[in-house]
Structures are given as C-alpha cells and as structure tokens.
Design a protein around this motif. Structure first.
Motif, PDB file in Angstrom:
ATOM      1  N   THR A 185       0.811  -1.218   0.000  1.00 42.85           N
ATOM      2  CA  THR A 185       0.000   0.000   0.000  1.00 42.85           C
ATOM      3  C   THR A 185       0.843   1.266   0.000  1.00 42.85           C
ATOM      4  O   THR A 185       0.398   2.304  -0.482  1.00 42.85           O
ATOM      5  CB  THR A 185      -0.880   0.029   1.262  1.00 42.85           C
ATOM      6  OG1 THR A 185      -0.025   0.016   2.420  1.00 42.85           O
ATOM      7  CG2 THR A 185      -1.814  -1.177   1.323  1.00 42.85           C
ATOM      8  N   PHE A 221       0.799   0.310  -4.913  1.00 43.87           N
ATOM      9  CA  PHE A 221       0.353   1.689  -5.103  1.00 43.87           C
ATOM     10  C   PHE A 221       1.408   2.433  -5.913  1.00 43.87           C
ATOM     11  O   PHE A 221       2.533   2.649  -5.455  1.00 43.87           O
ATOM     12  CB  PHE A 221       0.121   2.366  -3.753  1.00 43.87           C
ATOM     13  CG  PHE A 221      -0.360   3.786  -3.878  1.00 43.87           C
ATOM     14  CD1 PHE A 221      -1.472   4.096  -4.638  1.00 43.87           C
ATOM     15  CD2 PHE A 221       0.306   4.813  -3.228  1.00 43.87           C
ATOM     16  CE1 PHE A 221      -1.910   5.410  -4.754  1.00 43.87           C
ATOM     17  CE2 PHE A 221      -0.125   6.122  -3.339  1.00 43.87           C
ATOM     18  CZ  PHE A 221      -1.240   6.421  -4.109  1.00 43.87           C
ATOM     19  N   GLN A 275      -7.835   4.448  -2.380  1.00 42.06           N
ATOM     20  CA  GLN A 275      -6.636   3.743  -2.842  1.00 42.06           C
ATOM     21  C   GLN A 275      -6.661   2.300  -2.337  1.00 42.06           C
ATOM     22  O   GLN A 275      -6.399   1.357  -3.103  1.00 42.06           O
ATOM     23  CB  GLN A 275      -5.386   4.459  -2.328  1.00 42.06           C
ATOM     24  CG  GLN A 275      -5.171   5.829  -2.940  1.00 42.06           C
ATOM     25  CD  GLN A 275      -4.231   6.695  -2.129  1.00 42.06           C
ATOM     26  OE1 GLN A 275      -3.551   6.227  -1.212  1.00 42.06           O
ATOM     27  NE2 GLN A 275      -4.196   7.987  -2.445  1.00 42.06           N
TER      28      GLN A 275
END
Length: 455
Positions: A185, A221, A275
């Motif tokens: 992430t 990400f 996200q």
C-alpha cells in the motif's frame, strides 16, 4: 494435535488459539495477565488459563507445537523448558504459514492501510460466498475472530505486518508468509525501535517482494516513491500490477465510485480508502471475481474497527475514531475527514502512544501532519514513556515538532477531556486518533457526550 501458547493473551495469539480450537486441536496456554477482549473470548471457548503466570511443568513431550508470543521474554520459564525438551517452537506467523502452505496465499503489506485493504477483500469474498482462511489485525464486522484456519479453504488472506515475529525470531512477520499474490500500500517509516534507519525499514519491504512465489504477482500503489525504487529491478518470474486512487465523486458528504458499470455509493470515504479499495479490487479480480460482484459487495463495507470508525453523529456533529499514529497516516486521515466535511470545523485529537511516536528522535517526522485541522490537540502520558523506558519528552518539544498555530499539547487526559467538552461542537467534525485510549478514556462515551453538547 496438541498446541501450547506462551503468552496466549495477545491480540493475534488468542485469535489463533481460538481458530485452532475450532479446528479441533487441543489448545492450552499461559500468560502473566490477560485483558479484554482477549480474556472474554478465551473464556467463552474455555481456553482461559486457570492461573496467571508461567508454569514450566505444563511443558512436556506430548506437545506437538509451542507457539511463542512477542509478549514473552527470551528467559521465559516455559520457553526454556520447551527448548530443553527440543519441542518445535513457532512464532504465530510461522505457524499460520505451516497451516496454509498448501493454499494460495494473499498477503497485504505496507506501513498503512493494510488492515483496511485486507478487511475489504474479506468482506467482498464473504459477500460472494467464497470460502477462505484469514488473519487480520482488527475486528471486522461480520467475522467472529481475527484468524480463521480450515481444512477446506483453498485461499488464505493475511495482513502482512512488518513487526518482529517473536522474541527468538527477529524476522518481520510478513517475511514468513511467502505469498502468491502480494500487495504493497505504501511505505513510511515506523517501528524505529526495531528499524533505526529509514533505509533499513525500506529494505524489509524489498525482502518481502523477493519472497513472492514464482509465477506470483505484486500489486502496488503506483504513486509511492519508495515502492518505485523497490521495483526498479523487476523480477522476470512474477507479474506487476500498479494501482492508483479509484475514480470517485463526493456528493452530499458521500463518496460515489465511478465505473463503466455505473455509480456505486460507499459507506467509507477519503482518498486513502479509495486507494485501498483499488488495491482490494485488483486482488479480488486476480482470483476470478467479476467487476460487478466486487462493486455491489463493496458498497456495504463500513470499515474495520478503529479505522475511521464512526462513533456517533447528529445533524450538527460527527465523531470518528481512527488507529492513526504514524505521521503518514495521521496526515492522510486528518486531510480525508476535512475533505469529506469541508463546510465543518475539524477538531483533531491525537495520542502519542507507540514506541516510535514517543521517541525524541522520531518526533520531527510529525511536522505539519495536523495542519488541515481547525483545532489540533496532541496528548501523551509521561507514565507511558517511563513504562517504555524512553527518554522523557516535553510538551514544548512536541509542539515544536508538530508545528502550526492550531496546536495544543496535553499530558493530563482528564484536563484534555475537560477542555475538549467545554468547546462548541455545532457544525463540527471530531477526529480521535490513537493506537491506545487516551489513558483509560471510554471513547464511545466521550463521543456521545460530544454529540449531546452539539444539539
């Protein structure tokens, strides 16, 4: 199988103990103290130790595996006895891997957002009647425990924590899972007590990606500069899938996903969550879930416990609780709430509670992290600092580190709560952020008092 837990009362440990008990293992355990909710859950399953303390006489050769928690010390009498007898000793992540080594393992790592992303995947798969094993770091609505292990499930989903595995196994937990599908992430320095430099911390995530199984995949990400450096030299035997923030619009304080299948309103909000959602989407897609099934299911996801959890609200005020304690999460959470309620005043209250956050050398990392709040309060308990055997910090040091003219620093929780409740909460959003509880404060009760005063 007979399994004994040393330090059974830990958050992950007691959940693993219950999971193995439900798998019909014979489970025993010891600890020097156990608090709720661990205590009540263990008691419900008749796994609560009869006495507090360590009892080496419990350890004998009939035990198939000893699982050692981080709370135990390396000179623990039960550990020493198990080592003397040559018993198999595992950390809990090591044992979870042993239980799932024949399954497809999905591991979500990162400095922030991993609990929420893992929870999203779990929620969607459950909504679509897909069986899976799991380990997650928070209580999730609709799930009785934080760990599930079965014979039947072909998929195992883990939250990949980078903290150490056990007192005798200094590897980060997520190095032990060997994922087929991995997700990162984002990376922001944490756990300064274990990883004293940022470079050393980032290296743990590089090792994590090296441990992805052949023909596996890394979902990441795309906008994180540190992840970009990690993947600069790509492996030829795994696939790479970047993601960004899912397209959305904000309508009447509600986030609406925009897709080629139509619009889907959400219960959650904030770019950080959007996200996380996009990462969860790619995980679900990678195991064969259809887009429409994902979007219809994610609409009812309300979040993990203490992750932008709504505690109370009325027409004039809303109170949220969040686990935010690292600088990056603190900044993202404060900004997300301000963007969600732009017409309201934002009062943000944060507790310095973790080892890293209370360390003098780490404090400058918090510069301007709460600047988007109209009023910001930072609290720390000097007794916590003493308990962690850290160098004492002052209110002035904290104020200088955070910066901004919107900030007040407190070291007395009763004074903080008293001053907070004297404020006007009309047209206000309140954000309570801590990995603790502001030295024994009942946050649900506090939220109700705030709401009542806003009527």
């Amino acid at each position: 199988m007979r399994v004994h837990f040393i330090a059974i009362g830990g958050s992950a440990m007691h959940n693993l103990a219950i999971a193995l008990h439900l798998k019909n293992y014979t489970v025993t355990g010891s600890d020097d103290e156990i608090f709720d909710p661990s205590r009540s859950r263990l008691e419900k399953h008749k796994l609560l130790p009869e006495k507090w303390g360590w009892f080496p006489e419990k350890i004998n050769e009939s035990i198939d595996a000893v699982i050692l928690g981080m709370h135990a010390r390396i000179d623990n009498p039960e550990l020493l006895r198990a080592q003397e007898l040559g018993l198999k000793i595992y950390s809990y992540p090591e044992y979870i891997y042993e239980q799932t080594k024949d399954k497809t393992r999905i591991v979500i790592g990162g400095s922030h957002g991993k609990t929420t992303t893992t929870s999203m995947v779990m929620h969607v798969l459950k909504e679509n009647n897909i069986d899976f094993d799991y380990m997650v770091g928070a209580q999730i609505e609709g799930f009785d425990t934080m760990v599930k292990l079965t014979q039947e499930a072909n998929i195992a989903i883990f939250e990949g924590d980078e903290y150490l595995s056990s007192p005798i196994d200094r590897r980060p937990k997520f190095h032990l899972y060997h994922p087929h599908i991995a997700l990162l992430t984002g990376i922001a320095w944490d756990h300064i007590n274990v990883f004293p430099t940022f470079e050393n911390y980032v290296e743990q995530f590089k090792i994590f990606t090296d441990l992805i199984q052949e023909k596996g995949s890394l979902i990441y990400f795309e906008e994180d500069e540190h992840i970009q450096k990690i993947i600069a030299n790509k492996r030829g035997d795994i696939s790479y899938l970047p993601y960004n923030t899912h397209p959305f619009q904000l309508v009447n304080n509600q986030s609406i996903l925009q897709t080629n299948l139509g619009d889907f309103p959400l219960e959650i909000f904030g770019e950080h969550n959007l996200q996380n959602l996009m990462g969860a989407y790619y995980i679900c897609k990678s195991i064969g879930l259809k887009d429409l099934d994902f979007y219809q299911s994610i609409q009812s996801f309300s979040g993990a416990a203490r992750r932008l959890q709504k505690l109370a609200e009325n027409d004039n005020c809303c109170v949220f609780q969040d686990f935010a304690h690292s600088p990056s999460k603190l900044k993202a959470t404060t900004l997300a709430v301000k963007k969600q309620y732009p017409q309201r005043k934002l009062i943000a209250i944060m507790e310095l509670h973790t080892f890293s956050s209370l360390k003098k050398e780490f404090l400058p990392q918090y510069k301007n992290t709460m600047k988007t709040a109209d009023r910001a309060f930072v609290y720390f308990d000097p007794h916590t600092i003493a308990h962690k055997k850290l160098e004492l910090i002052s209110s002035e040091q904290v104020a200088e580190a955070f910066g901004g003219d919107n900030l007040s620093v407190y070291t007395n929780s009763k004074k903080l709560i008293s001053d907070l409740l004297s404020m006007n909460f009309m047209n206000t959003t309140v954000l309570l952020m801590s990995s603790g509880n502001f030295t024994g404060t009942n946050l649900a009760s506090l939220a109700e008092k705030i709401i009542v005063s806003a009527k």
